[in-house]
Design an enzyme around this catalytic site. Sequence first.
Site, PDB file in Angstrom:
ATOM      1  N   SER A  41       0.801  -1.222   0.000  1.00 15.82           N
ATOM      2  CA  SER A  41       0.000   0.000   0.000  1.00 15.82           C
ATOM      3  C   SER A  41       0.837   1.277   0.000  1.00 15.82           C
ATOM      4  O   SER A  41       0.316   2.352  -0.300  1.00 15.82           O
ATOM      5  CB  SER A  41      -0.943   0.005   1.204  1.00 15.82           C
ATOM      6  N   LYS A 118       0.859   4.527   6.980  1.00 19.32           N
ATOM      7  CA  LYS A 118       0.388   5.343   5.868  1.00 19.32           C
ATOM      8  C   LYS A 118       1.027   6.719   5.954  1.00 19.32           C
ATOM      9  O   LYS A 118       1.749   7.045   6.889  1.00 19.32           O
ATOM     10  CB  LYS A 118      -1.145   5.501   5.917  1.00 19.32           C
TER      11      LYS A 118
END
Length: 277
Positions: A41, A118
């Site tokens: 990701s 993230k």
Amino acid sequence: MASDEKKGGILETIKTIVYALLIAGIFRTFLFQPFWIPSGSMKDTLLIGDFLFVNKMAYGYSYASCPSIIIPRFGIDIDAQDFCGWADGDNTRLFGGEPQRGDVVVFRHPVTGRDFIKRLVGLPGERLQVRSGVLHINDAPVEVVPDGIFEEIAAPQGPQRLRPRCSNGPVGPGGVCEKQKFIETLPNGHSHSILNIASQGSDNTPVYTVPEGHYFFMGDNRDNSSDSRVPNIAGGVGFVPYENLVGRAGRVMFSSAGRSMLFFWTWRGDRFFKKIE
């Protein structure tokens, strides 16, 4: 006499192990937490198999600073809540420091409690929206410029044997998997790489207003990331409370392209001590 010496030796060994565990626990709780990248990701900033230490001193301490010990093979699942749940609920931190836009952050998922990594793109009180794949902050688009093509081999990656998604259509095993690469510059001047695979629903979102005391996160591999664009009640991340931040990732220590970080012959030679932009 020999028996007493033997008992003394065993006791000293036990003490050494206990002290080592205590030191390791203190190190992991207050200073740096090891983190192994399990998914794609955050490509191409972080690759599957990157190993790094998360700086827990960057944002101060909360219940999320306590370690989770998860070893599925042995049925061990001890959550930070089990250690420090008493400190949860007020969304504050001890010696708290404010995260900066563009930081790559490890945080606890607001629902599952699992650690995620993230990039922080939205601050409290801001309005965020993605339009045609471009992030907008307070109705203004961030700067995005093309930066060529990111290439990788179309093959299973990491312990989970995940196959990469490709923008150049179905690619057979061993072929070259491509993704469009861009440089995104956030309002504070922080620039980093992002990837695009295809047009999909997450390229056009509603407007999200970040609540006070919360943050908005996105993965750099924009079309292959479960992040704040999806509410946590729907399986995404949603808004992340301040107290759920674990720490900031600053540098990759080493990286393994194989199924285990112990397979040193699969280590990527170009990623030792690589700075995370």
